[in-house]
Design a protein around this motif. Structure first.
Motif, PDB file in Angstrom:
ATOM      1  N   TYR A  38       0.685  -1.183  -0.049  1.00 37.09           N
ATOM      2  CA  TYR A  38       0.134  -0.043  -0.108  1.00 37.09           C
ATOM      3  C   TYR A  38       0.854   1.166   0.109  1.00 37.09           C
ATOM      4  O   TYR A  38       0.494   2.203  -0.674  1.00 37.09           O
ATOM      5  CB  TYR A  38      -1.159   0.003   1.226  1.00 37.09           C
ATOM      6  CG  TYR A  38      -1.711   1.471   1.445  1.00 37.09           C
ATOM      7  CD1 TYR A  38      -2.757   1.506   0.420  1.00 37.09           C
ATOM      8  CD2 TYR A  38      -1.378   2.314   2.198  1.00 37.09           C
ATOM      9  CE1 TYR A  38      -3.560   2.655   0.557  1.00 37.09           C
ATOM     10  CE2 TYR A  38      -2.122   3.542   2.130  1.00 37.09           C
ATOM     11  CZ  TYR A  38      -3.367   3.565   1.488  1.00 37.09           C
ATOM     12  OH  TYR A  38      -3.972   4.709   1.596  1.00 37.09           O
ATOM     13  N   LEU A  39       1.918   1.364   0.810  1.00 33.20           N
ATOM     14  CA  LEU A  39       2.725   2.467   1.153  1.00 33.20           C
ATOM     15  C   LEU A  39       3.673   2.481  -0.327  1.00 33.20           C
ATOM     16  O   LEU A  39       3.819   3.931  -0.739  1.00 33.20           O
ATOM     17  CB  LEU A  39       3.683   2.354   2.096  1.00 33.20           C
ATOM     18  CG  LEU A  39       3.079   2.337   3.575  1.00 33.20           C
ATOM     19  CD1 LEU A  39       4.016   2.223   4.623  1.00 33.20           C
ATOM     20  CD2 LEU A  39       2.218   3.641   3.806  1.00 33.20           C
ATOM     21  N   LEU A  40       4.044   1.410  -1.072  1.00 32.96           N
ATOM     22  CA  LEU A  40       4.578   1.653  -2.125  1.00 32.96           C
ATOM     23  C   LEU A  40       3.663   2.238  -3.390  1.00 32.96           C
ATOM     24  O   LEU A  40       4.116   3.009  -4.148  1.00 32.96           O
ATOM     25  CB  LEU A  40       5.059   0.311  -2.968  1.00 32.96           C
ATOM     26  CG  LEU A  40       6.236   0.273  -4.010  1.00 32.96           C
ATOM     27  CD1 LEU A  40       7.321   0.970  -3.706  1.00 32.96           C
ATOM     28  CD2 LEU A  40       6.314  -1.293  -4.381  1.00 32.96           C
ATOM     29  N   GLN A  41       2.507   1.811  -3.217  1.00 33.79           N
ATOM     30  CA  GLN A  41       1.472   2.511  -4.415  1.00 33.79           C
ATOM     31  C   GLN A  41       1.367   3.798  -4.002  1.00 33.79           C
ATOM     32  O   GLN A  41       1.043   4.606  -4.871  1.00 33.79           O
ATOM     33  CB  GLN A  41       0.127   1.767  -4.266  1.00 33.79           C
ATOM     34  CG  GLN A  41       0.175   0.380  -4.824  1.00 33.79           C
ATOM     35  CD  GLN A  41       0.201   0.432  -6.236  1.00 33.79           C
ATOM     36  OE1 GLN A  41      -0.178   1.167  -7.087  1.00 33.79           O
ATOM     37  NE2 GLN A  41       1.453  -0.349  -7.017  1.00 33.79           N
TER      38      GLN A  41
ATOM     39  N   HIS B 110       4.276   5.677  -5.457  1.00 28.25           N
ATOM     40  CA  HIS B 110       4.141   5.870  -6.857  1.00 28.25           C
ATOM     41  C   HIS B 110       2.993   6.438  -7.375  1.00 28.25           C
ATOM     42  O   HIS B 110       3.074   7.065  -8.402  1.00 28.25           O
ATOM     43  CB  HIS B 110       4.627   4.476  -7.555  1.00 28.25           C
ATOM     44  CG  HIS B 110       5.930   3.804  -7.037  1.00 28.25           C
ATOM     45  ND1 HIS B 110       6.899   4.411  -7.626  1.00 28.25           N
ATOM     46  CD2 HIS B 110       6.231   2.672  -6.360  1.00 28.25           C
ATOM     47  CE1 HIS B 110       8.044   3.725  -7.184  1.00 28.25           C
ATOM     48  NE2 HIS B 110       7.645   2.916  -6.420  1.00 28.25           N
ATOM     49  N   HIS B 111       1.771   6.278  -6.918  1.00 27.99           N
ATOM     50  CA  HIS B 111       0.541   6.812  -7.358  1.00 27.99           C
ATOM     51  C   HIS B 111      -0.033   7.387  -6.471  1.00 27.99           C
ATOM     52  O   HIS B 111      -1.494   6.916  -5.988  1.00 27.99           O
ATOM     53  CB  HIS B 111      -0.117   5.608  -8.135  1.00 27.99           C
ATOM     54  CG  HIS B 111       0.680   4.769  -9.263  1.00 27.99           C
ATOM     55  ND1 HIS B 111       0.895   5.315 -10.368  1.00 27.99           N
ATOM     56  CD2 HIS B 111       1.198   3.557  -9.009  1.00 27.99           C
ATOM     57  CE1 HIS B 111       1.687   4.318 -10.873  1.00 27.99           C
ATOM     58  NE2 HIS B 111       1.867   3.210 -10.025  1.00 27.99           N
ATOM     59  N   PRO B 112       0.186   8.522  -6.124  1.00 30.33           N
ATOM     60  CA  PRO B 112      -0.552   9.005  -4.745  1.00 30.33           C
ATOM     61  C   PRO B 112      -1.925   9.234  -4.945  1.00 30.33           C
ATOM     62  O   PRO B 112      -2.651   9.036  -3.927  1.00 30.33           O
ATOM     63  CB  PRO B 112       0.344  10.179  -4.429  1.00 30.33           C
ATOM     64  CG  PRO B 112       1.028  10.584  -5.404  1.00 30.33           C
ATOM     65  CD  PRO B 112       1.264   9.296  -6.145  1.00 30.33           C
ATOM     66  N   LEU B 113      -2.408   9.912  -5.974  1.00 27.79           N
ATOM     67  CA  LEU B 113      -3.674  10.493  -6.245  1.00 27.79           C
ATOM     68  C   LEU B 113      -4.773   9.294  -6.416  1.00 27.79           C
ATOM     69  O   LEU B 113      -5.427   9.211  -5.708  1.00 27.79           O
ATOM     70  CB  LEU B 113      -3.610  11.376  -7.491  1.00 27.79           C
ATOM     71  CG  LEU B 113      -5.025  11.987  -7.745  1.00 27.79           C
ATOM     72  CD1 LEU B 113      -5.690  12.790  -6.643  1.00 27.79           C
ATOM     73  CD2 LEU B 113      -4.778  12.622  -9.060  1.00 27.79           C
ATOM     74  N   ARG B 114      -4.156   8.485  -7.449  1.00 25.12           N
ATOM     75  CA  ARG B 114      -4.970   7.218  -7.447  1.00 25.12           C
ATOM     76  C   ARG B 114      -5.224   6.375  -5.994  1.00 25.12           C
ATOM     77  O   ARG B 114      -6.413   6.092  -5.802  1.00 25.12           O
ATOM     78  CB  ARG B 114      -4.377   6.129  -8.609  1.00 25.12           C
ATOM     79  CG  ARG B 114      -5.261   4.927  -8.863  1.00 25.12           C
ATOM     80  CD  ARG B 114      -4.467   4.053  -9.935  1.00 25.12           C
ATOM     81  NE  ARG B 114      -3.152   3.560  -9.227  1.00 25.12           N
ATOM     82  CZ  ARG B 114      -2.357   3.231  -9.980  1.00 25.12           C
ATOM     83  NH1 ARG B 114      -2.487   2.906 -11.402  1.00 25.12           N
ATOM     84  NH2 ARG B 114      -1.411   2.278  -9.555  1.00 25.12           N
ATOM     85  N   THR B 115      -4.216   6.163  -5.415  1.00 23.27           N
ATOM     86  CA  THR B 115      -4.110   5.315  -4.104  1.00 23.27           C
ATOM     87  C   THR B 115      -5.051   6.095  -3.314  1.00 23.27           C
ATOM     88  O   THR B 115      -6.014   5.292  -2.727  1.00 23.27           O
ATOM     89  CB  THR B 115      -2.833   5.257  -3.656  1.00 23.27           C
ATOM     90  OG1 THR B 115      -1.986   4.649  -4.544  1.00 23.27           O
ATOM     91  CG2 THR B 115      -2.809   4.242  -2.388  1.00 23.27           C
ATOM     92  N   LYS B 116      -5.018   7.419  -2.982  1.00 25.07           N
ATOM     93  CA  LYS B 116      -5.963   8.187  -1.972  1.00 25.07           C
ATOM     94  C   LYS B 116      -7.305   8.008  -2.579  1.00 25.07           C
ATOM     95  O   LYS B 116      -8.355   7.910  -1.818  1.00 25.07           O
ATOM     96  CB  LYS B 116      -5.572   9.528  -1.877  1.00 25.07           C
ATOM     97  CG  LYS B 116      -4.015   9.688  -1.253  1.00 25.07           C
ATOM     98  CD  LYS B 116      -3.680  11.123  -1.326  1.00 25.07           C
ATOM     99  CE  LYS B 116      -1.986  11.098  -0.635  1.00 25.07           C
ATOM    100  NZ  LYS B 116      -1.425  12.439  -0.922  1.00 25.07           N
ATOM    101  N   ALA B 117      -7.520   8.119  -4.073  1.00 24.17           N
ATOM    102  CA  ALA B 117      -8.892   8.125  -4.425  1.00 24.17           C
ATOM    103  C   ALA B 117      -9.756   6.723  -3.900  1.00 24.17           C
ATOM    104  O   ALA B 117     -10.660   6.514  -3.513  1.00 24.17           O
ATOM    105  CB  ALA B 117      -9.071   8.288  -5.900  1.00 24.17           C
TER     106      ALA B 117
END
Length: 147
Positions: free
Chosen positions: A12-15, A18-25
């Motif tokens: 999860y932390l890696l995502q 690398h992809h903060p906006l997508r992961t937070k959404a």
């Protein structure tokens, strides 16, 4: 079991890195879905309202996740990336005085118009009656359980 959770957190932390906006959404959508499911169960609804859960997840994905992402980027710029406890407290206060009222108002509009399908005049009346209490509750919870 602990190693599975640890691996999951690392992924999860890696995502997030690398992809903060997508992961937070996606995270906001999942948390919105979980919170509404729990809310429905606690309120005694015999059968889960799947449409309501999905619409709340959509709000989390499309608004809460991205808004939070950009809001905290802005706060980091305002406070020059400082992370000490005094700065964190200032960020919480600023967020509660600025975006919290807007977020609560927008959610009440979305919930009334989209989730419940009510006419705008009914939603507007409900907001006039309930918004002050909703916002005061949000501020009280924020003060009692700061980050």
């Amino acid at each position: 079991m602990g190693s599975i959770a640890k691996k999951g957190l690392q992924k999860y932390l890696l995502q997030l890195q690398h992809h903060p906006l997508r992961t937070k959404a996606i995270t906001a959508a999942v948390l919105s879905g979980i919170s509404d499911t729990v809310s429905q169960k606690l309120s005694g609804i015999p059968k889960l309202q799947l449409r309501r859960i999905l619409l709340k997840m959509l709000f989390g994905f499309a608004y809460l996740g991205p808004f939070g992402h950009y809001m905290y980027m802005l706060l980091d710029k305002i406070f020059k990336g400082k992370r000490d406890s005094k700065t964190v407290a200032k960020k919480v206060v600023l967020e509660q005085l600025t975006s919290s009222p807007c977020n609560n108002l927008l959610f009440m509009i979305y919930y009334g118009v989209v989730v419940e399908g009510r006419p705008w005049m009914h939603v507007k009346t409900r907001i006039k009656q309930e918004y002050p209490k909703v916002q005061m509750t949000a501020w009280t919870v924020s003060l009692c359980f700061p980050l």
